[in-house]
Design a protein around this motif. Structure first.
Motif, PDB file in Angstrom:
ATOM      1  N   UNK A 205     -10.183  -4.744   3.809  1.00 39.77           N
ATOM      2  CA  UNK A 205     -10.488  -4.113   2.604  1.00 39.77           C
ATOM      3  C   UNK A 205      -9.748  -3.005   2.378  1.00 39.77           C
ATOM      4  N   UNK A 206      -9.300  -2.805   1.046  1.00 36.49           N
ATOM      5  CA  UNK A 206      -8.741  -1.573   0.748  1.00 36.49           C
ATOM      6  C   UNK A 206      -8.891  -1.314  -0.570  1.00 36.49           C
ATOM      7  N   UNK A 207      -8.492  -0.078  -1.344  1.00 37.90           N
ATOM      8  CA  UNK A 207      -8.607   0.368  -2.440  1.00 37.90           C
ATOM      9  C   UNK A 207      -7.526  -0.520  -3.504  1.00 37.90           C
ATOM     10  N   UNK A 208      -7.926  -1.036  -4.654  1.00 37.74           N
ATOM     11  CA  UNK A 208      -7.245  -1.637  -5.419  1.00 37.74           C
ATOM     12  C   UNK A 208      -6.254  -0.520  -6.211  1.00 37.74           C
ATOM     13  N   UNK A 209      -4.983  -0.966  -6.871  1.00 35.26           N
ATOM     14  CA  UNK A 209      -4.183   0.009  -7.380  1.00 35.26           C
ATOM     15  C   UNK A 209      -4.830   0.902  -8.577  1.00 35.26           C
ATOM     16  N   UNK A 210      -5.719   0.082  -9.183  1.00 39.73           N
ATOM     17  CA  UNK A 210      -6.186   0.729 -10.508  1.00 39.73           C
ATOM     18  C   UNK A 210      -7.286   1.717 -10.110  1.00 39.73           C
ATOM     19  N   UNK A 211      -8.011   1.484  -8.898  1.00 41.87           N
ATOM     20  CA  UNK A 211      -9.129   2.368  -8.174  1.00 41.87           C
ATOM     21  C   UNK A 211      -8.186   3.651  -7.760  1.00 41.87           C
ATOM     22  N   UNK A 212      -7.076   3.425  -6.958  1.00 37.34           N
ATOM     23  CA  UNK A 212      -6.295   4.081  -6.295  1.00 37.34           C
ATOM     24  C   UNK A 212      -5.879   5.354  -7.668  1.00 37.34           C
ATOM     25  N   UNK A 213      -5.327   4.702  -8.442  1.00 43.02           N
ATOM     26  CA  UNK A 213      -5.092   5.805  -9.971  1.00 43.02           C
ATOM     27  C   UNK A 213      -6.068   6.635 -10.105  1.00 43.02           C
ATOM     28  N   UNK A 214      -7.306   5.933 -10.378  1.00 47.82           N
ATOM     29  CA  UNK A 214      -8.493   6.501 -10.644  1.00 47.82           C
ATOM     30  C   UNK A 214      -8.965   7.639  -9.849  1.00 47.82           C
ATOM     31  N   UNK A 215      -8.721   7.460  -8.601  1.00 47.34           N
ATOM     32  CA  UNK A 215      -9.288   8.077  -7.459  1.00 47.34           C
ATOM     33  C   UNK A 215      -8.421   9.487  -7.562  1.00 47.34           C
ATOM     34  N   UNK A 216      -6.905   9.166  -7.643  1.00 54.96           N
ATOM     35  CA  UNK A 216      -6.160  10.366  -7.652  1.00 54.96           C
ATOM     36  C   UNK A 216      -6.658  11.487  -8.606  1.00 54.96           C
ATOM     37  N   UNK A 217      -6.639  10.758  -9.741  1.00 55.07           N
ATOM     38  CA  UNK A 217      -7.021  11.687 -11.007  1.00 55.07           C
ATOM     39  C   UNK A 217      -8.105  12.425 -10.661  1.00 55.07           C
TER      40      UNK A 217
END
Lengths: 555, 326
Positions: A172-184
């Motif tokens: 399990x890992x974070x999806x790209x979209x979620x990563x972008x959102x998390x970064x922000x």
């Protein structure tokens, strides 16, 4: 012909008066600054003013404009930091926090998928081995059940988790979209926390802003050094409460999966093996104040929010008699044994700290933890004396340059040179007025921009005057010569200034710090100089012409 | 009759193309020399572009550069440059030096320990020493700064050539750009030759030169465009000469006032911005030269469309267009 409508005259004079009024406070910089500071201080104190503050407020009339040009760090002295937020650290925390949840979800399917076991995996991923590999689909289904859709436009239709299976291993890992959102979110959160920490020390007008994707620019005037500023904001102050598994003297004890070994802060040589997932974290704190413990030693008293208090209460009641660790920034501050369930939601940290340390810890805890570590890419410190020297030097240079330009103009164009000089003085006033109103920051190159403007501002007038001279040589009447002079010079003035404005725009967009300051003063200077050179000199000239009605003029 | 300072006589008839080959050759030679200087000596990049740390030291005792260097020897910092700064604006007991430490290998971020160690070592040599400014730039940022600097110079060249092309003819645009490249290159050559510190502020100065130089060029071009419409039969060369002569007093006057202001800043503005101001001042001189001698030469070589049988939309309605085709 030589006529200006009455409304235009009023507009020109009005703009000049307003501009100069806004520039005026800068002549009394110290006074106005003290006045402004006192007002802010009184507001913060809830309206109560001390006699000194009242005196400071009285130093500048309240009905006058009181905005000042901000002095940049290179002029005032202070510290500048460019920090990069290590956004990917957050992925790890997010994924690790998911483990208990995933364990529960998979345990519910134990009959089908068999025993489960967390295995080693790269940072930011969570890998689980299941016993019955042929039932992987069920496990994946269960894991996917934990995912929620990402709520952004670009990430529409994507889940926050990415679940993959290979053999009997589920990852399990974070999806790209979620990563972008998390970064922000991480950046915004970091910004907020840096701001709160800097505000706690109460320095004047710090600049704290996001730069680019994952950077934060921090400029604090009046602070002694960048190192000091770093000590204040760079501390993560990550407070967690973790269950203790074992303690011992071996720093290299191999922890199990999901466990960590951390040193003790005040007992050298003591190391604790802890469960990596905390029971409660500092984020669930609502308040932290310095105090004293029952032995009279400095301590920090804290209080949890309801969710934190509930978790803390549940854990302590289930684990009476067990040790339990308070961890700050990767060190175990203390590991008391739970004597009784703590359901009030408040607690105390005591350990080897002095009063100052307790105070600082309370500030850091109150401001919250940085979600991720900051790496400093650039740091600059300018001492206040160097800044003052630069201001003085800039001032002298500007005045000398100013006088020289005026002398040159009057010597060359006589009365018309006087007109141009008046326009130049008004121009300077307007530049400072506008800089004050928009709250722009004046930097050292900015002063150079102003000096350059002094030199170049007369260009438009020179163009006009030269044209008038030419027209006069073609023996037109004075009124017509002046009129034609302005008309003919116009296209050159416009082209010349637009090209310079293009440059200033590019400098502003691509430049950083002082260079940006230069671009701002340069562009403001261009705009105001075109206004004063064309309209103010024209108004002066027309007024003079109407009074004197000269048959002949000499330019 | 009031006194008038006349830097340029009323009616000049200077033939600016008399030394056409000479001036153009001179410019070309300077450009070649600049490229050679840049290749041989290279630019003396400041920490903005190279990464590393600069520490400004100020002491009441005279500075012994050797002792400073010796004190820093044991710290193993690699390339350390110590330069003493002299400035007329300093007090008698004000001794300033600039210590530059290059970026340490492998350190992505700035190391405060290094700075503290250096400061302690220098204070050992001279207890009166203070550190009025300390600046560190990590290698990651410095790389990006180089990129932005190059982009901004290119972007401004392109933006300006487009603007000139829209407002004038393409030949003018080419002439202007050649003149701009000429100015920027030669200024950089001088920076390389004298090893003057080249940093972010210098790039801002270069762009300012571009802005000033184009300003000057545009004024000449503007007059040229006007005269081309006025004197349709006059050879291009003569129209150009006429235009430059007509705008000469303006060119001299504006360059004069700008230079006067800048020289004041150069002498009195302190050492912190000196290289920045020097770049601009030098650029104004070279920019004025190039707008007269380079930009127009290029336009003359390329030639301009003289057949104005199709009326210029911008000039439509003015008296110059009434006579029909020439």
């Amino acid at each position: 012909m030589l006529q200006i409508d009455r409304w235009k005259r009023i507009l020109i004079i009005g703009l000049c008066v307003i501009g100069l009024a806004y520039a005026l406070p800068n002549l009394f910089y110290k006074r106005v600054e003290a006045h402004n500071d006192a007002i802010v201080a009184v507001e913060r104190a809830g309206g109560a003013a001390t006699p000194e503050q009242e005196a400071a407020i009285a130093m500048w009339p309240g009905w006058m404009p009181a905005s000042l040009v901000n002095l940049g760090l290179d002029l005032r002295g202070g510290a500048h930091l460019l920090a990069e937020v290590q956004v990917d650290q957050v992925y790890k925390a997010r994924i690790d926090a998911l483990w208990p949840e995933l364990r529960t979800a998979l345990a519910a399917q134990r009959d089908v998928i068999g025993a489960i076991r967390r295995v080693d995996s790269p940072t930011g991923t969570l890998a689980v081995e299941i016993e019955n590999a042929d039932q992987m689909a069920v496990a994946v289904e269960a894991a996917r059940g934990l995912a929620t859709p990402v709520a952004t436009l670009t990430g529409a239709g994507q889940d926050d988790l990415e679940v993959t299976a290979q053999g009997n291993t589920l990852t399990v890992q974070l999806s790209e979209a979620e990563k972008a959102l998390t970064d922000d979110r991480t950046i915004l959160q970091s910004l907020e926390i840096v701001r709160r920490r800097v505000d706690e020390v109460g320095t004047r007008e710090p600049t704290i802003m996001r730069q680019g994707e994952d950077r934060i620019l921090i400029q604090v005037p009046g602070i002694g050094s960048a190192a000091e500023l770093k000590a204040l904001i760079g501390t993560t102050a990550q407070l967690t409460f973790n269950p203790v598994i074992a303690s011992g003297g071996d720093p290299d004890a191999t922890p199990g999966i999901g466990e960590i070994v951390l040193p003790s802060q005040d007992q050298p040589g003591v190391f604790y093996t802890l469960e990596e997932t905390p029971v409660v974290t500092g984020e669930e704190l609502t308040n932290a104040v310095p105090g004293t413990d029952q032995n009279g030693a400095p301590s920090v008293d804290f209080r949890f929010n309801p969710a934190g208090a509930r978790k803390f209460g549940e854990y302590t009641s289930a684990n009476v008699g067990q040790p339990f660790a308070i961890i700050l920034d990767g060190e175990v501050i203390s590991a008391p044994v739970i004597r009784q369930a703590i359901t009030t939601g408040s607690g105390q940290i005591s350990g080897s700290m002095d009063y100052e340390g307790a105070n600082r810890l309370a500030v850091l805890l109150r401001a919250g933890a940085l979600p991720a570590e900051l790496t400093f890419l650039e740091e600059r410190t300018v001492g206040p004396e160097l800044g003052q020297d630069s201001i003085d030097a800039g001032k002298t240079a500007s005045i000398v340059g100013f006088v020289a330009v005026i002398a040159l103009m009057i010597a060359s164009y006589g009365l018309f040179g006087v007109f141009a000089s008046v326009a130049l003085i008004i121009n300077m006033g307007l530049v400072f007025g506008i800089l004050s109103v928009i709250g722009a920051t004046l930097t050292l190159p900015g002063i150079a921009g102003i000096v350059l403007t002094i030199g170049m501002a007369v260009d438009a007038n020179v163009l006009v005057f030269e044209r008038i001279r030419e027209e006069l040589r073609n023996s037109r009447g004075p009124a017509r010569a002046i009129d034609k002079g302005y008309q003919n010079a116009m296209s050159a003035i416009v082209d010349a200034n637009i090209t310079t404005l293009i440059i200033a725009g590019i400098l502003f967009m691509l430049g950083s710090g002082p260079v940006k300051g230069f671009a701002v003063t340069l562009s403001i200077g261009i705009i105001t100089s075109v206004f004063t050179a064309i309209w103010v000199t024209r108004l002066l000239m027309v007024t003079w012409f109407e009074r004197r009605r000269p048959r002949q003029i000499e330019v | 009759m009031a006194f008038r300072l006349k830097l340029v006589p009323n009616d000049t008839k200077i033939d600016f193309f008399k030394w056409q080959k000479l001036t153009f050759g001179f410019s070309a030679l300077l450009m070649v020399l600049s490229v050679i200087c840049l290749l041989v000596f290279g630019l003396n990049f400041g920490i903005d572009f190279r990464g590393g740390t600069t520490i400004r030291t100020e002491a009441t005792q005279p500075i012994d550069v050797g002792a400073y260097r010796e004190a820093m020897q044991p710290l193993n910092l690699g390339d350390v440059a110590i330069t003493q700064v002299f400035d007329p604006s300093f007090d008698a007991d004000q001794h300033v030096a600039q210590v530059r430490i290059s970026a340490q290998d492998g350190a992505e971020a700035v190391t405060p320990d290094t700075i503290l160690a250096v400061e302690a070592a220098l204070q050992e040599v001279d207890p009166t020493v203070t550190f009025p400014s300390v600046e560190s730039v990590g290698p990651k940022v410095s790389g990006e700064l180089i990129q932005t600097a190059i982009y901004s110079v290119l972007a401004s060249l392109i933006a300006i050539s487009v603007y000139i092309w829209l407002r004038f003819e393409w030949q003018f645009s080419v002439g202007a750009i050649v003149a701009l490249i000429h100015d920027v290159l030669i200024t950089m050559g001088v920076f390389a030759l004298f090893q003057i510190k080249f940093d972010l502020a210098t790039v801002a100065a270069l762009l300012t030169i571009v802005g000033y130089s184009i300003n000057d060029t545009v004024v000449v071009f503007d007059r040229l465009r006007e005269n081309l419409m006025k004197f349709k039969k006059m050879p291009l060369r003569d129209v150009m000469n006429l235009s430059v002569n007509e705008t000469l007093s303006r060119t001299v006057m504006t360059s004069g006032t700008t230079l006067v202001a800048l020289i004041a800043l150069l002498v009195l503005g302190g050492d912190v911005i000196r290289s920045f101001v020097f770049a601009i001042t030098f650029g104004i001189v070279i920019g004025t030269y190039s707008s007269v001698y380079v930009a127009k030469n290029v336009v003359l070589w390329l030639g301009v469309k003289r057949d104005w049988s199709k009326p210029d939309p911008k000039a439509a309605g003015t008296q110059f267009n009434e006579g029909g085709t020439p």
